[in-house]
Scaffold this motif. Structure first.
Motif, short mmCIF file in Angstrom:
data_model
loop_
_atom_site.label_atom_id
_atom_site.label_comp_id
_atom_site.label_asym_id
_atom_site.label_seq_id
_atom_site.Cartn_x
_atom_site.Cartn_y
_atom_site.Cartn_z
N ILE A 1 0.85 -1.19 0.00
CA ILE A 1 0.00 0.00 0.00
C ILE A 1 0.89 1.24 0.00
O ILE A 1 1.78 1.40 0.84
N ILE A 2 0.64 2.13 -0.97
CA ILE A 2 1.44 3.34 -1.12
C ILE A 2 0.85 4.49 -0.32
O ILE A 2 1.54 5.23 0.38
N SER A 3 -0.48 4.69 -0.42
CA SER A 3 -1.13 5.79 0.28
C SER A 3 -2.57 5.40 0.59
O SER A 3 -3.13 4.46 0.00
N TYR A 4 -3.17 6.15 1.51
CA TYR A 4 -4.57 5.92 1.90
C TYR A 4 -5.49 7.02 1.40
O TYR A 4 -6.70 6.85 1.38
N HIS A 5 -4.95 8.16 1.03
CA HIS A 5 -5.76 9.27 0.52
C HIS A 5 -5.08 9.85 -0.71
O HIS A 5 -4.23 10.73 -0.59
N PRO A 6 -5.41 9.35 -1.90
CA PRO A 6 -6.38 8.28 -2.15
C PRO A 6 -5.77 6.90 -1.89
O PRO A 6 -4.56 6.79 -1.69
#
Length: 452
Positions: A424-429
């Motif tokens: 996972i690179i980012s959550y937002h997005p």
């Protein structure tokens, strides 16, 4: 001038100028009302200036948008006087209430399901805030970027300083920008000859721990350039790795080939002691070929996926051992924040609670997971890759096992690819990197960056 003349002159001035009434003293009630009105006007003027908005610039479709209204200086603001209007990409307008959390901060939330830009208008006492309006981008799901990793076979991916670190069982770790531009070899430290970087673990302090299949040990690359070696001379085939940063303990799944008459186990090492001695072995004489490891730091329970047909729960505190039998070959496991355990087989996914009891079983009637990989995001969703014939496919499940969505992405060689890394690179997005390894040797591997 005599006295009569002075009186006549005074009478003249009094008749010439209009009479003025002296102000009537205000009553206590009137004075209180007037003071409140003045305070309200001052607050109204200051409110738009002393409030700031904090919101993510972009989110995924259906992802919760949280807007925080932050006071920059002391002013009396009533949340009922804060108004938030949302204009969604579809044109639909909605009004949400502003609430106050336990820390005295104001916030409001909303979701947008359609890609585009969502406009946010915020006002206080009818006055628009300086940062308002704001636009939040709702990104489109699917493939964002694809780039090759020539003549190498990707084994793992982690995020470091907004770049992707890629291991490929060599004595180097490739560093890529998310645009796909190669950033040469990792600059944290030169790796020794004979090293074969396999699985990696990114720590919160910026250090990278990885399993070295070449030198049969665990190495920790520190941000100051130092390299520490753990477990050399004891480990035989280190695979799965987990670091408890609170207790400074490294858990290593040592997968010894049991058909040669030996069995594997999980070793616990202290990161403060690099003499190669393990704190204790876990599952010795029980585990055959451990390939995956998860640790519940709250309950101090270690979950180990044996490549046979079992998952074992080892309670470090009381020494109890619980065996989970999914009745199928175990390929990978994933642990949610709630303590539930996902077990992935070739034809099914099973969900167990923290006591090892089956909660849900998901049959894959038309699909087959050749090499399933799974990660858990901050919303406790499970992202799964590794469907045979569909390596260009991600499935997202909720923490209770419900299928939320399926994301597909294009790949010209998908028929010959096997997912080998998931990060996972980012959550937002919500953004994830998938490392595909091609069966055609000359093609090597590729990295896919996907919004999900």
């Amino acid at each position: 001038m005599d006295e009569n003349g002075t009186l006549r002159l005074l009478s003249y001035y009094l008749n010439f100028f209009p009479k003025r009434r002296l102000p009537r003293p205000h009553s206590p009630i009137e004075q209180k009302v007037e003071l409140k009105e003045k305070e309200r006007k001052v607050t109204k003027v200051r409110a738009a200036d002393c409030l700031k908005l904090k919101v993510e610039k972009s989110v995924s479709p259906g992802q919760l948008i949280v807007v925080k209204v932050i006071k920059t200086e002391e002013c009396d603001i009533n949340e009922n006087q804060l108004k938030v209007k949302w204009t969604q990409p579809s044109g639909r307008i909605s009004i949400t209430n502003v609430e106050e959390d336990e820390n005295g901060e104001y916030f409001t939330m909303e979701k947008c399901s359609r890609p585009g830009f969502c406009r946010l208008d915020v006002s206080a006492y009818g006055e628009t805030l300086r940062q308002s309006p704001m636009n939040v981008e709702i990104v489109k799901e699917g493939l964002v970027k694809s780039f090759p990793v020539i003549d190498t076979r990707v084994t793992d991916i982690v995020v470091h300083d907004d770049c992707l670190l890629v291991s490929c069982e060599r004595n180097k770790i490739l560093k890529f920008k998310q645009s796909g531009e190669v950033n040469h070899i990792i600059t944290m430290a030169p790796l020794p000859q004979g090293a074969k970087v396999n699985g990696m673990y990114k720590m919160k302090n910026g250090n990278i721990a990885f399993s070295d299949k070449g030198n049969k040990c665990i190495k920790v690359c520190k941000i100051n350039g130092q390299i520490e070696t753990i477990g050399q001379g004891l480990l035989k085939d280190p695979r799965g790795i987990y670091v408890n940063e609170t207790s400074n303990v490294v858990y290593v799944a040592d997968s010894v080939h049991h058909w040669y008459g030996t069995s594997g186990c999980v070793y616990m090492f202290s990161m403060c002691n690099t003499n190669g001695q393990a704190i204790k072995p876990i599952g010795q004489g029980i585990l055959k070929d451990p390939v995956g490891i998860q640790v519940n730091e709250t309950s101090n329970v270690v979950y180990v996926a044996d490549s046979g047909s079992f998952v074992y729960m080892f309670d470090i505190g009381n020494g109890k051992i619980h065996q989970i039998n999914p009745n199928s070959r175990v390929c990978d496991i994933a642990l949610t924040d709630k303590g539930n355990l996902f077990v992935f087989g070739h034809t099914e996914i099973k969900l167990f609670n923290n006591e090892g009891k089956l909660i849900k079983e998901i049959k894959l009637e038309t699909e087959y997971m050749q090499s399933p990989l799974a990660v858990v995001d901050e919303d406790d969703n499970i992202v799964v890759a590794g469907f045979q014939g569909y390596p260009n496919c991600l499935k997202i499940f909720s923490s209770n096992g419900n299928l939320l969505k399926t994301i597909t992405f294009e790949d010209n060689y998908f028929f010959a690819a096997i997912p080998k890394a998931l990060c996972i690179i980012s959550y937002h997005p919500r953004k994830i990197a998938v490392g595909l390894q091609y069966n055609i040797t000359k093609m090597g591997s590729s990295i896919k960056i996907i919004h999900y």
